[in-house]
Design an enzyme around this catalytic site. Structure first.
Site, mmCIF file in Angstrom:
data_model
loop_
_atom_site.group_PDB
_atom_site.id
_atom_site.type_symbol
_atom_site.label_atom_id
_atom_site.label_comp_id
_atom_site.label_asym_id
_atom_site.label_seq_id
_atom_site.Cartn_x
_atom_site.Cartn_y
_atom_site.Cartn_z
ATOM 1 N N LYS A 48 0.841 -1.206 0.000
ATOM 2 C CA LYS A 48 0.000 0.000 0.000
ATOM 3 C C LYS A 48 0.873 1.252 0.000
ATOM 4 O O LYS A 48 0.549 2.246 -0.653
ATOM 5 C CB LYS A 48 -0.948 -0.018 1.199
ATOM 6 C CG LYS A 48 -2.139 -0.923 0.949
ATOM 7 C CD LYS A 48 -2.893 -1.336 2.180
ATOM 8 C CE LYS A 48 -3.885 -2.450 1.814
ATOM 9 N NZ LYS A 48 -4.352 -3.216 2.942
ATOM 10 N N GLN A 92 -5.465 -2.316 9.056
ATOM 11 C CA GLN A 92 -5.230 -3.614 8.411
ATOM 12 C C GLN A 92 -5.850 -4.742 9.247
ATOM 13 O O GLN A 92 -5.569 -4.863 10.441
ATOM 14 C CB GLN A 92 -3.709 -3.822 8.257
ATOM 15 C CG GLN A 92 -3.320 -5.049 7.485
ATOM 16 C CD GLN A 92 -3.747 -4.990 6.014
ATOM 17 O OE1 GLN A 92 -3.510 -4.020 5.324
ATOM 18 N NE2 GLN A 92 -4.404 -6.042 5.548
ATOM 19 N N ASP A 115 -11.663 1.750 2.984
ATOM 20 C CA ASP A 115 -11.847 0.298 2.829
ATOM 21 C C ASP A 115 -13.323 -0.031 2.579
ATOM 22 O O ASP A 115 -13.658 -1.133 2.150
ATOM 23 C CB ASP A 115 -11.416 -0.414 4.127
ATOM 24 C CG ASP A 115 -10.194 -1.305 3.908
ATOM 25 O OD1 ASP A 115 -9.869 -1.595 2.744
ATOM 26 O OD2 ASP A 115 -9.591 -1.710 4.921
#
Ligand code: NAP
Length: 280
Positions: A48, A92, A115
């Site tokens: 990322k 995450q 997300d």
């Protein structure tokens, strides 16, 4: 059989995102929070960061100790919510077992939830309002569109019903006017369901689950899974070599859905930055 080349399309998308980002008054900023030492999560976080560099984004990484408390993590998320130059916050997953994932995701400002996992964004997807789409299904829809694959009027079967892949995938296909069936571990005859599919999405995490006798000739097959074979090589749920002979389109693993997920995160972060600068 045509390979659905996610790697190539992701590179194209990131190039476009970089161009659009550079035209903004303030460049997009993404904060990535990692708790603990899960090696796979570390790899994702590193990729990322690279994607942010490629797109010309500002990025911050927080690598927190395994024993981080719920209160400490929420405090960090709340401080990132307030930061002007941070447009996207990504925690995450999975988190260590002592942490409450739902509470942490719920603490993220929905306007920064790139997300697309916050209940507000999940709800917006359900009722067809703008929000942030979860990256994996959004990336798959981009891939289908790139190859001119129509979803309207098609029979789509999604195998897997997780909140991050299966369910939002089914909703996006429904939004695209497909007739959608969702299969899961309690589905009695998986093969029979899958054989109906013009578009088959496999999102289980079980190597070799989808065999050629489960695939209709000429189907579009998308393999979301990331499994490891006995040699440690990445592979999906679909028996790629054999299904190649029946499918019209198929995603490779690696090089299919994975890069599209990463590209979709960059698109979401760009969108968040535009919205926060009143440009979208
Ligand atoms: P998950 O939360 O473990 O969900 C798996 C789903 O598969 C569940 O709904 C489960 O059913 C269903 N299932 C399990 N065994 C089955 C069987 N024998 N037949 C039919 N359905 C079965 O997994 P996930 O997070 O959605 O991820 C799925 C896969 O995609 C994993 O390999 C993951 O690594 C991969 N993934 C890839 C990307 C990417 O960017 N490429 C992104 C995210 C995830 P129940 O609900 O009944 O338990």
């Amino acid at each position: 059989m045509t390979n659905l080349d996610g790697k190539a399309l992701a590179a194209k998308i990131k190039k476009r995102v970089r161009g659009e980002a550079s035209a903004l008054p303030r460049r997009p900023g993404l904060a990535v929070v990692l708790v603990g030492n899960d090696p796979a999560s570390r790899v994702y976080v590193t990729s990322k960061r690279k994607d942010c560099e490629e797109c010309g984004f500002y990025s911050e990484e927080y690598a927190l100790l395994e024993e981080t408390t719920q209160a400490e993590l929420i405090e960090l998320v709340e401080s990132l919510n307030k930061r002007e130059n941070i447009d996207g916050i990504l925690v995450q997953l999975p988190l260590p077992a002592h942490l409450d994932e739902d509470a942490v995701i719920g603490a993220i400002d929905p306007a920064k939830d790139v997300d697309g996992f916050h209940p507000m964004n999940a709800g917006n997807l359900l009722i067809g309002r703008p929000g942030f789409l979860p990256c994996t299904p959004a990336g798959i829809m981009d891939l289908l569109e790139e190859y001119g694959i129509e979803t309207a009027g098609k029979r789509a079967v999604v195998v897997g019903r997780s909140n991050i892949v299966g369910k939002p995938m089914a909703l996006l296909l429904l939004r695209g006017n497909a007739t959608v069936t969702v299969c899961h571990s309690q589905t009695p005859d998986l093969g029979e369901c899958c054989r109906q599919a013009d578009i088959l999405i496999a999102a289980v995490g079980r190597r070799g689950l989808i065999t050629p006798n489960m695939v209709k000739t000429g189907a579009v097959v998308v393999d979301v899974a990331m499994n490891r074979d006995e040699n440690g090589r990445l592979c999906g749920d679909v028996d790629y070599a054999a299904v190649c002979e029946k499918a019209a389109y198929l995603t490779p693993v690696p090089g299919g859905v994975g890069p599209m997920t990463r590209a979709a995160l960059m698109e979401n972060t760009l969108l968040a930055a535009k919205r926060r600068q009143n440009l979208a």
